[in-house]
Each structure stands twice: as C-alpha cells, then as structure tokens.
Design an enzyme around this catalytic site. Sequence first.
Site, PDB file in Angstrom:
ATOM      1  N   HIS A 135     -33.126  60.097 -28.430  1.00 33.04           N
ATOM      2  CA  HIS A 135     -34.223  61.065 -28.298  1.00 33.04           C
ATOM      3  C   HIS A 135     -33.771  62.485 -28.624  1.00 33.04           C
ATOM      4  CE1 HIS A 135     -37.314  58.400 -26.552  1.00 33.04           C
ATOM      5  NE2 HIS A 135     -36.295  57.769 -25.976  1.00 33.04           N
ATOM      6  N   ASP A 188     -32.060  56.786 -22.029  1.00 39.92           N
ATOM      7  CA  ASP A 188     -32.900  55.615 -22.282  1.00 39.92           C
ATOM      8  C   ASP A 188     -33.028  55.334 -23.782  1.00 39.92           C
ATOM      9  OD1 ASP A 188     -34.386  58.071 -22.424  1.00 39.92           O
ATOM     10  OD2 ASP A 188     -36.202  56.868 -22.667  1.00 39.92           O
ATOM     11  N   GLU A 189     -33.424  54.118 -24.091  1.00 38.73           N
ATOM     12  CA  GLU A 189     -33.819  53.700 -25.442  1.00 38.73           C
ATOM     13  C   GLU A 189     -32.805  54.129 -26.510  1.00 38.73           C
ATOM     14  OE1 GLU A 189     -38.653  53.540 -24.955  1.00 38.73           O
ATOM     15  OE2 GLU A 189     -37.762  55.477 -25.502  1.00 38.73           O
ATOM     16  N   VAL A 190     -31.558  53.793 -26.282  1.00 41.64           N
ATOM     17  CA  VAL A 190     -30.484  54.180 -27.197  1.00 41.64           C
ATOM     18  C   VAL A 190     -30.189  53.025 -28.155  1.00 41.64           C
ATOM     19  CG1 VAL A 190     -28.081  54.899 -27.406  1.00 41.64           C
ATOM     20  CG2 VAL A 190     -29.495  55.783 -25.528  1.00 41.64           C
ATOM     21  N   GLU A 239     -32.058  52.380 -17.985  1.00 36.20           N
ATOM     22  CA  GLU A 239     -31.228  51.592 -18.894  1.00 36.20           C
ATOM     23  C   GLU A 239     -29.729  51.676 -18.597  1.00 36.20           C
ATOM     24  OE1 GLU A 239     -34.863  52.404 -21.591  1.00 36.20           O
ATOM     25  OE2 GLU A 239     -33.971  53.172 -19.747  1.00 36.20           O
TER      26      GLU A 239
END
Length: 406
Positions: A135, A188-190, A239
């Site tokens: 992000h 998150d969301e890596v 996460e």
Amino acid sequence: TFSQICTYDAVERAVLLQGCPWNIFDEPRFSYRGLLIDTARHYLPLKTIENVIDSMAYAKLNVLHWHVVDEESFPLEIPSFPELWKGSYSISQRYNLDDAKAIVKEHKYPMLLFLYRYARLRGIHVMPEIDVPGHARSWGVGYPALWPSQNCKTPLDISKNFTFEVIDGIFSDLSKVFPFELLHIGGDEVNTRCWEITEPVNDWLRKHNLTPSQGYEFFVLQVQKLALKHGYLPVNWQEPFEKFGPSLSRKTIVHNWWGTQIPPNTVSSGLKSIVSEQFSWYLDHIDIPWEEFYSKEPYDNIASHKEQQLIIGGEVCMWGEKVDAANIQQRIWPRAAAAAGKLASLYLLDIFFLANNFYFGLGPKNAAPRLEFFRSLLNERGIAASPVKSKEEGSSKPPDSPHSTL
C-alpha cells in the site's frame, strides 16, 4: 450523555432538561471506540475532518484512525523527507504542516497540531496510519529509490537502508505532533512478487538467507522496532499475526478486519486486539444494514474474562474509494452510531432515556427508536446523517416521503 437529555423548545425559546433531577453515571464499556477515515483514496478538506470529529464526539467515539496515505496518494507533508508529498493528487490536496491556521506560531507542525488539538478538545485521540510495506506505491513519486524498480513499485524496497531511514523519519515527525500512544503501521495485503522478480532485491534476500515470505516478516518486525523507538505501541492489521504471530512484539495490537475467529485467536495468544470485522463494521459496504452493526459483539467466541480484557475495543471503517467531502457523513451515520452504542454501553444493562420513556435490553427492536432520535439530533447539529432504514429498506436510500425525523 448530558446533551442528549437536553432538548430545545421552540415555544419557550430555551433548552429544556426533562425529568429532573438526574444523576449521571457514565463509563464506556471499551476504552477504544474508533472510526477510520481514508484520505488517500479521496482527499478530505480539513473542515470535513473537523466535521467528522464533531460527529464522533456526539456518538462517544474517541479514536480517529486516520488512514492518511496509501497506494493512490501521499498527501501528508513530512519535513524529514520533503519530497514524499509529491505523491499527492495535486498541490492543493495536501495537509500542510505550515498552515496559517496554527494556534501556536512557534510550533513546527501547526496544521497537524491544530487538528490534534481540535480532536483533543472533543475527547478524541488521533491515530495516524502509515501502512507498510504494501500500500505504498505513492511514496516513490517523490523518492523513486523506494520502489523495487520502475516497473514494479510495491511493496517498498526491502534491500535499501534508505527505505527504513524514510520510515524512521516519518515516525519521528509524527511523534512530535500525535502523542497518542498507538501508531498503526499496517502490514496487510503484501504481495512479495516484486521482490522475487527484481534482481537486486532478490539478490539481497538470498544474501540474507531469506525467502520473500521471511523478508515480509523481517520488514514488519523492523518497522515495529522503529515505532517502539519513537514511543509508540504498534498496531498491525491481522495478516502479520496470521503469518508470523509468535515473532511479533508482545506490545503489538492486532487489528481484525477479516474473519470472526481472529480476535479469539489473538487474545488466546496473549496479544491485544481491535475488532473491525468487515462484514459487520465496514461502512463502505453500503448493503450492510444498521441492525448488523448493532448486533456485532466484540466478545464473540471469547468466554474467558481474562481474554476479554485483551479486546481493547472496536472500530467502524469508512474506506475512501467511493466517498469524499460530499457524501462521507451520509455514509458514516447513522450506522456508525449503532456500533458506537455497543462499544459505549454496558454489556448486560442497556438503558436509554427517550421522550420520557425508558428502553431496556439489547437488540435492534429496542435500539431503533434511540437510533431515530440520535439521527435527528445529528441533523439538528449540522451532521448530514442518512435516514434510519431497516434491513428490508436498505441503508443508503434518501427519504421517500414527507415525515418527521423522529
């Protein structure tokens, strides 16, 4: 609490307090009662943020989670690394630390100090979020060296010391403005694909005997150390806990956004948690009715009193992909108030005064008249709250006929 039992009487031209005398014993159920706003997907003017802060105070929410930067834009001035805000949408859509509205001239960061003081006068903490290593594509507009390559721009380049120097500088600047003990550092969301296909980064990983997944863990743990260095307690999305929970600092607060089992798993491991499960408390999901917001219980599947104490509270999230200054309040209210009631009210005793009547008990049926009353109160105070709609009617429709707001 006091203001909500006061009503303006147009005939008497006075504010009246019904049913005197009153003894008010008021203590929130949870210490953390949050609302997330997102200024990276759509820029929000300072006046809009102030208006949101006002509305939070009316609902007894006490933490503004400011998701200030993301993939799309970096609107925040960072004096330690002044090129970062080149990642903003435009020069007019930035949060300037030298804004003329400063209250204290000699302070180096007047605009953010103004916002911080505005919130604190209303009993609200401001928790900024700097989400890394994913992000963060917008960071490289000002500093391209932060990208793994020109063709692969996220997550941030793990192989350069410069990456962690920038993060350290950001945390240092924020610590001078935001004294709240929590700092959200994302995680998150890596997707580590860029690290795998960018030769210099992949070489660095091999040199340090790290797989891309282990590199992700290394990055998050380094950022946690930087947050702690500057006096913050690190808050991470769930996460990192799911992937390498035992390695996290024992001071970590895990922010749940997906799945109802994460908070029970978090507290059973001894870590604290914030609940924001998306199918209950995400405001950008306009199909979720207020009854679902009200029915969500932060202690779900947590029987132990000791573990319940590790749930510090909850947060409703207003992600910014489809809201800006024109409609953000209509999206937030009144559904956020349904969650705020669960976070502020005692679990076993839910009593509210409304129009000379007491309403007892948990459950949407008894909550509906209170929510109607509160929505009307918000409108009277200049907050553009949407009508209260039932599950069957849908949550985002405008009024369909003339009627009282009560």
